[in-house]
Design a protein around this motif. Structure first.
Motif, PDB file in Angstrom:
ATOM      1  N   GLU A 498      -4.677  -7.638  55.026  1.00 50.95           N
ATOM      2  CA  GLU A 498      -3.729  -8.595  54.451  1.00 50.95           C
ATOM      3  C   GLU A 498      -4.416  -9.362  53.334  1.00 50.95           C
ATOM      4  N   LEU A 499      -3.890  -9.210  52.139  1.00 53.63           N
ATOM      5  CA  LEU A 499      -4.450  -9.838  50.946  1.00 53.63           C
ATOM      6  C   LEU A 499      -3.579 -11.009  50.517  1.00 53.63           C
ATOM      7  N   LEU A 500      -4.195 -11.925  49.820  1.00 47.33           N
ATOM      8  CA  LEU A 500      -3.454 -12.982  49.135  1.00 47.33           C
ATOM      9  C   LEU A 500      -3.743 -12.797  47.649  1.00 47.33           C
ATOM     10  N   VAL A 501      -2.712 -12.446  46.903  1.00 45.42           N
ATOM     11  CA  VAL A 501      -2.876 -12.085  45.496  1.00 45.42           C
ATOM     12  C   VAL A 501      -2.232 -13.152  44.623  1.00 45.42           C
ATOM     13  N   ARG A 502      -3.005 -13.704  43.691  1.00 46.09           N
ATOM     14  CA  ARG A 502      -2.498 -14.727  42.770  1.00 46.09           C
ATOM     15  C   ARG A 502      -2.546 -14.182  41.343  1.00 46.09           C
ATOM     16  N   ARG A 503      -1.403 -14.235  40.700  1.00 45.35           N
ATOM     17  CA  ARG A 503      -1.262 -13.745  39.333  1.00 45.35           C
ATOM     18  C   ARG A 503      -1.192 -14.927  38.378  1.00 45.35           C
ATOM     19  N   MET A 504      -2.049 -14.921  37.356  1.00 47.11           N
ATOM     20  CA  MET A 504      -2.078 -15.999  36.362  1.00 47.11           C
ATOM     21  C   MET A 504      -2.082 -15.366  34.983  1.00 47.11           C
ATOM     22  N   GLY A 505      -0.901 -15.162  34.409  1.00 43.62           N
ATOM     23  CA  GLY A 505      -0.807 -14.454  33.139  1.00 43.62           C
ATOM     24  C   GLY A 505      -1.284 -13.028  33.319  1.00 43.62           C
ATOM     25  N   ASN A 506      -2.307 -12.617  32.546  1.00 43.73           N
ATOM     26  CA  ASN A 506      -2.829 -11.256  32.677  1.00 43.73           C
ATOM     27  C   ASN A 506      -4.049 -11.196  33.597  1.00 43.73           C
ATOM     28  N   ARG A 507      -4.316 -12.274  34.315  1.00 44.00           N
ATOM     29  CA  ARG A 507      -5.427 -12.300  35.259  1.00 44.00           C
ATOM     30  C   ARG A 507      -4.899 -12.201  36.690  1.00 44.00           C
ATOM     31  N   LEU A 508      -5.712 -11.598  37.536  1.00 43.69           N
ATOM     32  CA  LEU A 508      -5.307 -11.434  38.928  1.00 43.69           C
ATOM     33  C   LEU A 508      -6.473 -11.806  39.831  1.00 43.69           C
ATOM     34  N   CYS A 510      -7.712 -11.849  43.854  1.00 39.81           N
ATOM     35  CA  CYS A 510      -7.421 -11.192  45.135  1.00 39.81           C
ATOM     36  C   CYS A 510      -8.334 -11.785  46.206  1.00 39.81           C
ATOM     37  N   LYS A 511      -7.748 -12.228  47.325  1.00 40.07           N
ATOM     38  CA  LYS A 511      -8.515 -12.850  48.412  1.00 40.07           C
ATOM     39  C   LYS A 511      -8.284 -12.067  49.705  1.00 40.07           C
ATOM     40  N   LEU A 512      -9.405 -11.694  50.355  1.00 35.15           N
ATOM     41  CA  LEU A 512      -9.360 -10.996  51.631  1.00 35.15           C
ATOM     42  C   LEU A 512     -10.318 -11.719  52.569  1.00 35.15           C
ATOM     43  N   GLY A 513      -9.773 -12.518  53.474  1.00 32.80           N
ATOM     44  CA  GLY A 513     -10.631 -13.336  54.329  1.00 32.80           C
ATOM     45  C   GLY A 513     -11.460 -14.276  53.482  1.00 32.80           C
TER      46      GLY A 513
END
Length: 656
Positions: A498-508, A510-513
Motif C-alpha cells: 500500500e503506497l501513498l502517492v502525492r502528485r505535485m505538478g510534474n513531480r511525484l 511515493c511513500k511505502l511505510g
C-alpha cells in the motif's frame, strides 16, 4: 539442382533456415502443427502444410505426415533443423526411399553416433581420445556394478541413446550406484525407448568444448574452430561462445584433427559437432557427436564469416566443401545465450501465455535468431525458447559488453523470462575471467540475486505509480496540475503493498511505510516513461494490459497488478480460494477432494507442462468446496481448478 526445401521443424531454427534458403533462390515449405498455424515460420515460407495436432508425436515427429507434405508441394529436399527428427536414422532412410534429399549425414552415421556405447568404441578404434569407462553390450545391472569397481568413483552413468542430460547420473560412492542405475534406466526408457546404459569415469569440473566439423561426399572434411559450452544447468547449455577462452592454438589444432578423424571414421557428410570434455590440464576426451546443426551454430558463423546452412545445402547438392582447412580463419569473439520463457527465481519454472511485446535490441555486432513476435503466445507444447541472442566483438570483452546491453535493452512483456539471469552470468567476474566450468552455475553462481525471488524497490514502485496515475488522469502534461494525494494498492507477485502517492505538478512523491522516493516526470508516451531521479534522467519501458502493468528499467523487469479499485475481498493477502492453473498443461495428479480441509500453501494439484511438474497450491486455508479437474485433463492458463471456502486453518488441521 535442388529447387524446393521443406523445413521439418518450427520456431527460430525454421525461420533461420528459411531465410538462407530463400536468399539462395530455393522455394521453401513450412510444416506446422495446429498450435502453430499462425507462427512466424509458416508466414515466412512460400508454402505451408499442417501436419497434425499440437502434440509433438502427432505432428513434428510424424515422419509420414512430413513426407506427405513434401510430396504435395513437390519439395525435393528436407532440412530437419535440430531436435525432432534431425537425428533419426529411420527418417533419413525414409527420405532416401522417397527420392527426397535429406540435408544431413547418411543414416549409418546417425545410427552409429546415436549410440553412446557404439560411438565410443568406434572413436577409440579411430584414435580419438575417450573417457575411461565400460561400454558392455546391453549390460545388466550386475555387470555395471562389477565394472564400476574397476573404474572407481566418482563416475557417470549415461544412457547410451541419450542426450540433453536425460538418463545421466553422477555417482559419488558405491552405496549410491544401484539406485541410480535403476533411475537412469527408467528415465532413459521413457525418454528414448531404450534403457541401455554405459559407465564413464567422472571428469570433475571440466570444460565442455565442441568442434564444428563439415564433410562432403568427396572425402573432404574440415573443422571450423571450437565453441565453449561449459556454462550449463542440468546438462543443458546456457551460454555458448567461440573461440573458447581456455583453448590454446595447439589444443585447438589437436582437437580439430581428432574431430575430423571422428567424421571420416563414420563416412560423415554435412554439418556435425564433436563434443569433448577438457580437464584442468587440457587433456580432452570424446563425449559424443551431434549429427545435425547445433543450436549454438551462430557463434561459429560470426567468427568465421560463413553461413553454415548454406554449406549444408551445398553439400546436400553433392558439391565439394566451399573452403579448405587452410582457408578457414577465425576473427574476433562471439557469445550466445538462450532467452527462455522461464522464471529462474522459481526453480526455472517454464512460463506460458501471451507475449504482449517483444522488441529485440538493436546495435553493432548483435544478432537475434527468433521465431516469435509481439502478440504471439508461448504454449506448453514445445520448448520455451524465445530467441537466441548473439553478440560479436573484436575482443571477448567487447562481445560481453554488447551482449549485456542487448539483454538489458531487449523488451519482453507478458511472460517472465531469464533475461536478467543471463545478463548477470555474462557480467560475472569469474565468467569474465574465462574461468567458468560445467560446475559454475552450481557453485560460483548459485547465490546470485537473479536466482532469488525479489520484491520491487521503492524506486521501481514509484515508476509504476507514475504510469498508473497518469493513466487515471489522462493528461499529457502535469506541469500545471494541482497537488493531490492518492492511496494505491499494488500486487507485486510476492506481496501486496500500500503506497501513498502525492502528485505535485510534474513531480511525484511515493511513500511505502518508512521509505520515501521522489522523482520528476519529463514525458510519458508510447510505452516509454522518462523521469529525472536524483538529478539523473532515465527511461523506463512499460506496457499496460488491464490492471496488469509490465515495466523494464535498470536492466530488470517487474510486474505489478493495480488492486486500488478492486473489492477488498479480492485484494486481501490471504488469497481468494479460487485456485487457477498457472499455465497451459495437463493434470497428472489431484491430491484433494471436496470436503477436505487444507492449509495455505498446501499442494492441491500437480500440473505438467513442458515436460516438468508444477505444484498448484492453496492460496488460503479452508475447506475444499469444489474440485473442477481430474487426472488426465488438459487445462488452460487461469482455468479454475479448485474452490476453497476461505477460513483460518492451521497446519495441524489440514488433511495432508
Amino acid at each position: 539442382m535442388l529447387k524446393k526445401l521443406l523445413i521439418a521443424n518450427r520456431g527460430e531454427i525454421a525461420v533461420r533456415v528459411i531465410r538462407t534458403a530463400k536468399a539462395l533462390g530455393y522455394r521453401t515449405v513450412a510444416v506446422y502443427s495446429e498450435a502453430d498455424a499462425n507462427a512466424m515460420h509458416t508466414e515466412l515460407a512460400d508454402e505451408a502444410v499442417c501436419i497434425g495436432p499440437a502434440q509433438v508425436a502427432a505432428s513434428y515427429l510424424n515422419a509420414d505426415a512430413i513426407l506427405d507434405a513434401a510430396r504435395k508441394t513437390g519439395a525435393d529436399c528436407i532440412h530437419p533443423g535440430y531436435g525432432f527428427l534431425s537425428e533419426n536414422a529411420s527418417f533419413s532412410n525414409a527420405c532416401k526411399e522417397a527420392g527426397i534429399v535429406f540435408v544431413g549425414p547418411p543414416a549409418s552415421a546417425i545410427e552409429l553416433m546415436g549410440s553412446k556405447r557404439r560411438s565410443k568404441i568406434a572413436m577409440h578404434k579411430a584414435g580419438v581420445p575417450v573417457v575411461p569407462g565400460y561400454e558392455g553390450d546391453n549390460a545388466s545391472d550386475d555387470e555395471l556394478i562389477s565394472a564400476a569397481a574397476d573404474i572407481g568413483y566418482p563416475l557417470m552413468i549415461k544412457a547410451s541413446a541419450g542426450g540433453g542430460g536425460r538418463g545421466m547420473r553422477l555417482v559419488e560412492k558405491e552405496s549410491e550406484l544401484a539406485g541410480n542405475i535403476k533411475r537412469a534406466r527408467s528415465e532413459s526408457r521413457q525418454a528414448f525407448g531404450d534403457d541401455e546404459l554405459i559407465l564413464e569415469k567422472a571428469v570433475i569440473e571440466p570444460r565442455h568444448v565442441e568442434i564444428q566439423v563439415f564433410a562432403d561426399s568427396h572425402g573432404n572434411a574440415v573443422y571450423l574452430g571450437e565453441r565453449d559450452c561449459s556454462v550449463q544447468r542440468r546438462h543443458q547449455k546456457v551460454v555458448e561462445e567461440a573461440p573458447s577462452p581456455f583453448v590454446t592454438p595447439e589444443l585447438r589444432a589437436a582437437m580439430g584433427k581428432a574431430a575430423v578423424k571422428a567424421a571420416l571414421a563414420c563416412n560423415y557428410e554435412g554439418a556435425g559437432t564433436v563434443e569433448f570434455l577438457v580437464d584442468k590440464e587440457r587433456n580432452f576426451y570424446f563425449l559424443e557427436m551431434n549429427t545435425r546443426l547445433q543450436v549454438e551454430h551462430p557463434v561459429t558463423e560470426l567468427i568465421t564469416g560463413q553461413d553454415l546452412v548454406a554449406w549444408q545445402l551445398s553439400v546436400a547438392e553433392g558439391l565439394i566443401l566451399p573452403l579448405a582447412q587452410s582457408d578457414i580463419e577465425l576473427n574476433g569473439h562471439a557469445i550466445e545465450v538462450r532467452l527462455y520463457a522461464e522464471d529462474p527465481s522459481s526453480g526455472f519454472t517454464p512460463q506460458t501465455g501471451p507475449v504482449h511485446v517483444f522488441e529485440p535490441a538493436e546495435g553493432e555486432g548483435l544478432r537475434f535468431d527468433t521465431g516469435i513476435r509481439s502478440g504471439d503466445t508461448v504454449t506448453p507444447h514445445y520448448d520455451p525458447m524465445l530467441a537466441k541472442v548473439i553478440a560479436w566483438g573484436e575482443t571477448r570483452d567487447q562481445a560481453r559488453r554488447r551482449l549485456i546491453r542487448a539483454l538489458e535493452d531487449t523488451t519482453v512483456f507478458g511472460v517472465t523470462t531469464n533475461r536478467y539471469f543471463l545478463s548477470r552470468i555474462i557480467a560475472d567476474n569469474s565468467f569474465g575471467a574465462g574461468e567458468a566450468t560445467t560446475a559454475f552455475l552450481q557453485t560460483t553462481f548459485n547465490q546470485d540475486p537473479s536466482l532469488q525471488p525479489t520484491k520491487p524497490e521503492i524506486r521501481q514502485l514509484a515508476l509504476a505509480a507514475c504510469i498508473l496515475i497518469h493513466g487515471t488522469s489522462g493528461e499529457e502534461s502535469w506541469s500545471n496540475a494541482p497537488a493531490t494525494t492518492t492511496p494505491m494498492k499494488l500486487d507485486t507477485g510476492n506481496e501486496i503493498v500500500e503506497l501513498l502517492v502525492r502528485r505535485m505538478g510534474n513531480r511525484l512523491s511515493c511513500k511505502l511505510g518508512d521509505e520515501h522516493h521522489e522523482l520528476a516526470i519529463t514525458s510519458i508516451h508510447n510505452g516509454t516513461l522518462c523521469t529525472v531521479d536524483n538529478g539523473v534522467r532515465q527511461r523506463c519501458q512499460y506496457h499496460r494490459k488491464g490492471d496488469s502493468l509490465y515495466l523494464q528499467a535498470f536492466g530488470e523487469s517487474w510486474q505489478v497488478k493495480d488492486l486500488t479499485h478492486q473489492p477488498a475481498a479480492v485484494a486481501n493477502g490471504t488469497g481468494s480460494g479460487h485456485i487457477q492453473a498457472s499455465m497451459d498443461g495437463s493434470i497428472i495428479d489431484v491430491l484433494i477432494e471436496p470436503g477436505q480441509t487444507v492449509s495455505q500453501g498446501e499442494i492441491l494439484v500437480i500440473l505438467e507442462a513442458m515436460k516438468m511438474e508444477h505444484p498448484v497450491k492453496a492460496d488460503c486455508g479452508g475447506v475444499v468446496t469444489r474440485v473442477l479437474t481430474r487426472k488426465g485433463d488438459q487445462v488452460k492458463r487461469d482455468q479454475l481448478l479448485v474452490e476453497i471456502t476461505n477460513g483460518e486453518v492451521s497446519g495441524q488441521e489440514s488433511n495432508k
